[in-house]
Design a protein around this motif. Structure first.
Motif, PDB file in Angstrom:
ATOM      1  N   GLY A 161      23.803  37.791  36.012  1.00 40.70           N
ATOM      2  CA  GLY A 161      24.581  36.775  35.328  1.00 40.70           C
ATOM      3  C   GLY A 161      25.852  36.430  36.071  1.00 40.70           C
ATOM      4  O   GLY A 161      26.133  36.950  37.161  1.00 40.70           O
ATOM      5  N   GLU A 162      26.632  35.557  35.457  1.00 33.30           N
ATOM      6  CA  GLU A 162      27.916  35.128  36.017  1.00 33.30           C
ATOM      7  C   GLU A 162      28.895  34.953  34.873  1.00 33.30           C
ATOM      8  O   GLU A 162      28.551  34.384  33.822  1.00 33.30           O
ATOM      9  CB  GLU A 162      27.756  33.825  36.784  1.00 33.30           C
ATOM     10  N   LEU A 163      30.105  35.447  35.068  1.00 40.96           N
ATOM     11  CA  LEU A 163      31.165  35.348  34.063  1.00 40.96           C
ATOM     12  C   LEU A 163      32.302  34.530  34.644  1.00 40.96           C
ATOM     13  O   LEU A 163      32.714  34.758  35.789  1.00 40.96           O
ATOM     14  CB  LEU A 163      31.631  36.750  33.675  1.00 40.96           C
ATOM     15  N   GLY A 164      32.808  33.571  33.878  1.00 42.33           N
ATOM     16  CA  GLY A 164      33.888  32.714  34.353  1.00 42.33           C
ATOM     17  C   GLY A 164      35.091  32.748  33.430  1.00 42.33           C
ATOM     18  O   GLY A 164      34.953  32.814  32.199  1.00 42.33           O
ATOM     19  N   THR A 165      36.279  32.744  34.024  1.00 42.70           N
ATOM     20  CA  THR A 165      37.520  32.712  33.252  1.00 42.70           C
ATOM     21  C   THR A 165      38.394  31.578  33.762  1.00 42.70           C
ATOM     22  O   THR A 165      38.317  31.174  34.926  1.00 42.70           O
ATOM     23  CB  THR A 165      38.300  34.032  33.387  1.00 42.70           C
ATOM     24  N   ASP A 166      39.245  31.062  32.891  1.00 45.22           N
ATOM     25  CA  ASP A 166      40.235  30.066  33.262  1.00 45.22           C
ATOM     26  C   ASP A 166      41.611  30.731  33.338  1.00 45.22           C
ATOM     27  O   ASP A 166      41.809  31.842  32.850  1.00 45.22           O
ATOM     28  CB  ASP A 166      40.258  28.934  32.237  1.00 45.22           C
ATOM     29  N   GLY A 167      42.556  30.020  33.963  1.00 48.57           N
ATOM     30  CA  GLY A 167      43.924  30.540  34.030  1.00 48.57           C
ATOM     31  C   GLY A 167      44.278  31.246  35.315  1.00 48.57           C
ATOM     32  O   GLY A 167      45.193  32.070  35.331  1.00 48.57           O
ATOM     33  N   TRP A 168      43.543  30.958  36.407  1.00 47.38           N
ATOM     34  CA  TRP A 168      43.853  31.502  37.721  1.00 47.38           C
ATOM     35  C   TRP A 168      43.871  33.037  37.718  1.00 47.38           C
ATOM     36  O   TRP A 168      43.017  33.658  37.115  1.00 47.38           O
ATOM     37  CB  TRP A 168      45.175  30.908  38.220  1.00 47.38           C
ATOM     38  N   ALA A 169      44.869  33.653  38.382  1.00 49.82           N
ATOM     39  CA  ALA A 169      44.882  35.113  38.550  1.00 49.82           C
ATOM     40  C   ALA A 169      44.985  35.878  37.229  1.00 49.82           C
ATOM     41  O   ALA A 169      44.276  36.871  37.037  1.00 49.82           O
ATOM     42  CB  ALA A 169      46.007  35.523  39.498  1.00 49.82           C
ATOM     43  N   PRO A 170      45.837  35.471  36.264  1.00 52.57           N
ATOM     44  CA  PRO A 170      45.871  36.204  34.985  1.00 52.57           C
ATOM     45  C   PRO A 170      44.518  36.173  34.273  1.00 52.57           C
ATOM     46  O   PRO A 170      44.072  37.185  33.738  1.00 52.57           O
ATOM     47  CB  PRO A 170      46.949  35.463  34.182  1.00 52.57           C
ATOM     48  N   GLY A 171      43.871  35.012  34.291  1.00 51.35           N
ATOM     49  CA  GLY A 171      42.552  34.918  33.688  1.00 51.35           C
ATOM     50  C   GLY A 171      41.524  35.772  34.411  1.00 51.35           C
ATOM     51  O   GLY A 171      40.638  36.368  33.784  1.00 51.35           O
ATOM     52  N   GLU A 172      41.646  35.853  35.732  1.00 51.86           N
ATOM     53  CA  GLU A 172      40.728  36.680  36.504  1.00 51.86           C
ATOM     54  C   GLU A 172      40.871  38.156  36.133  1.00 51.86           C
ATOM     55  O   GLU A 172      39.863  38.869  36.017  1.00 51.86           O
ATOM     56  CB  GLU A 172      40.981  36.482  37.998  1.00 51.86           C
ATOM     57  N   ARG A 173      42.105  38.622  35.938  1.00 49.24           N
ATOM     58  CA  ARG A 173      42.312  40.016  35.551  1.00 49.24           C
ATOM     59  C   ARG A 173      41.728  40.276  34.160  1.00 49.24           C
ATOM     60  O   ARG A 173      41.137  41.331  33.910  1.00 49.24           O
ATOM     61  CB  ARG A 173      43.804  40.365  35.593  1.00 49.24           C
ATOM     62  N   TRP A 174      41.890  39.321  33.276  1.00 51.04           N
ATOM     63  CA  TRP A 174      41.274  39.433  31.955  1.00 51.04           C
ATOM     64  C   TRP A 174      39.749  39.510  32.101  1.00 51.04           C
ATOM     65  O   TRP A 174      39.085  40.320  31.450  1.00 51.04           O
ATOM     66  CB  TRP A 174      41.677  38.238  31.105  1.00 51.04           C
ATOM     67  N   GLY A 175      39.208  38.677  32.969  1.00 53.55           N
ATOM     68  CA  GLY A 175      37.762  38.673  33.185  1.00 53.55           C
ATOM     69  C   GLY A 175      37.237  39.987  33.736  1.00 53.55           C
ATOM     70  O   GLY A 175      36.135  40.416  33.396  1.00 53.55           O
ATOM     71  N   GLN A 176      38.025  40.649  34.574  1.00 55.03           N
ATOM     72  CA  GLN A 176      37.607  41.950  35.101  1.00 55.03           C
ATOM     73  C   GLN A 176      37.487  42.981  33.982  1.00 55.03           C
ATOM     74  O   GLN A 176      36.539  43.772  33.953  1.00 55.03           O
ATOM     75  CB  GLN A 176      38.608  42.419  36.161  1.00 55.03           C
ATOM     76  N   ALA A 177      38.436  42.961  33.056  1.00 54.11           N
ATOM     77  CA  ALA A 177      38.378  43.887  31.922  1.00 54.11           C
ATOM     78  C   ALA A 177      37.185  43.576  31.028  1.00 54.11           C
ATOM     79  O   ALA A 177      36.471  44.477  30.586  1.00 54.11           O
ATOM     80  CB  ALA A 177      39.680  43.814  31.123  1.00 54.11           C
ATOM     81  N   VAL A 178      36.974  42.290  30.763  1.00 51.01           N
ATOM     82  CA  VAL A 178      35.838  41.883  29.936  1.00 51.01           C
ATOM     83  C   VAL A 178      34.522  42.261  30.604  1.00 51.01           C
ATOM     84  O   VAL A 178      33.603  42.781  29.965  1.00 51.01           O
ATOM     85  CB  VAL A 178      35.882  40.368  29.658  1.00 51.01           C
ATOM     86  N   ALA A 179      34.423  41.987  31.914  1.00 52.34           N
ATOM     87  CA  ALA A 179      33.166  42.228  32.630  1.00 52.34           C
ATOM     88  C   ALA A 179      32.778  43.695  32.604  1.00 52.34           C
ATOM     89  O   ALA A 179      31.584  44.024  32.472  1.00 52.34           O
ATOM     90  CB  ALA A 179      33.282  41.741  34.076  1.00 52.34           C
ATOM     91  N   ARG A 180      33.735  44.601  32.724  1.00 48.99           N
ATOM     92  CA  ARG A 180      33.405  46.029  32.683  1.00 48.99           C
ATOM     93  C   ARG A 180      32.756  46.401  31.362  1.00 48.99           C
ATOM     94  O   ARG A 180      31.716  47.072  31.324  1.00 48.99           O
ATOM     95  CB  ARG A 180      34.670  46.869  32.923  1.00 48.99           C
ATOM     96  N   ARG A 181      33.349  45.960  30.266  1.00 48.32           N
ATOM     97  CA  ARG A 181      32.793  46.278  28.955  1.00 48.32           C
ATOM     98  C   ARG A 181      31.477  45.530  28.723  1.00 48.32           C
ATOM     99  O   ARG A 181      30.546  46.065  28.121  1.00 48.32           O
ATOM    100  CB  ARG A 181      33.817  45.917  27.876  1.00 48.32           C
ATOM    101  N   TRP A 182      31.421  44.288  29.182  1.00 48.24           N
ATOM    102  CA  TRP A 182      30.216  43.474  29.013  1.00 48.24           C
ATOM    103  C   TRP A 182      29.018  44.154  29.689  1.00 48.24           C
ATOM    104  O   TRP A 182      27.943  44.271  29.097  1.00 48.24           O
ATOM    105  CB  TRP A 182      30.459  42.089  29.618  1.00 48.24           C
TER     106      TRP A 182
END
Length: 204
Positions: A161-182
């Motif tokens: 799959g692929e996970l996408g976040t908005d908000g540049w670098a802050p959003g990317e860090r949020w996405g990393q946390a989400v992706a681990r749990r996901w």
């Protein structure tokens, strides 16, 4: 199969810790806390349309000692089959078409005090493929697929799959946390699919 998430939002809380004390800080802090809760629970859909970053989910491969038709039925059961009480606690089909459903997925958080909700479309291509696409959840976009190949007695399941976040670098860090749990949630779901498909195959 799909995947409600639990995230700490550490970067948000670190920012919150630097807010000046006082009435203004309390107001801002309350807003940020509410935003964090909304993101974690899935009530706030953070699709801003700017600063999109994407990352891969998986791939994960699972070999299952069961025919792929059986594996497919195990995956599709909560969406296309008759809902049981246990199923309704985790998945609720909101709309159903011939080969696609719109479904809400529920995951308890904080010892059951909160519930994370994601809403996804799930498309079925029997017997070789199931596709998931996020409609509402803790990140801007998620697209996932499960591919099934087999020789009659065994099946290889491949998740990607692929996970996408908005908000540049802050959003990317949020996405990393989400992706681990996901991905942890996906791994647990795949283990359940393997066990149930092999159980059905043994008793066929």
């Amino acid at each position: 199969m799909s995947q409600a998430v639990v995230v700490k939002g550490a970067w948000v809380m670190a920012w919150l810790g630097r807010v000046t004390v006082g009435a203004a800080a309390v107001a801002v802090g309350g807003g940020v806390a509410a935003g964090c809760l909304g993101l974690v629970s899935g009530a706030l859909a953070p699709d801003l349309g700017v600063g999109r970053r994407t990352r891969r989910l998986g791939p994960r491969r699972v070999d299952i000692a069961a025919p792929r038709e059986v594996v497919f039925d195990v995956i599709a059961g909560p969406y296309l089959g008759r809902a049981t009480r246990a199923t309704r606690e985790k998945v609720r089909v909101l709309e159903r078409g011939r080969d696609m459903v719109l479904a809400a997925h529920f995951t308890p958080l904080a010892g059951g005090r909160l519930t994370a909700t994601t809403v996804e479309t799930v498309r079925f291509t029997r017997p070789e493929r199931v596709d998931f696409r996020l409609v509402r959840g803790p990140v801007a976009a998620v697209a996932e697929s499960i591919l099934l190949t087999g020789d009659g007695s065994g099946t290889r399941l491949v998740y990607a799959g692929e996970l996408g976040t908005d908000g540049w670098a802050p959003g990317e860090r949020w996405g990393q946390a989400v992706a681990r749990r996901w991905e942890d949630t996906v791994a647990a779901s795949l283990s359940v699919i393997k066990r149930e498909a092999e159980r059905r195959a043994r008793h066929a």
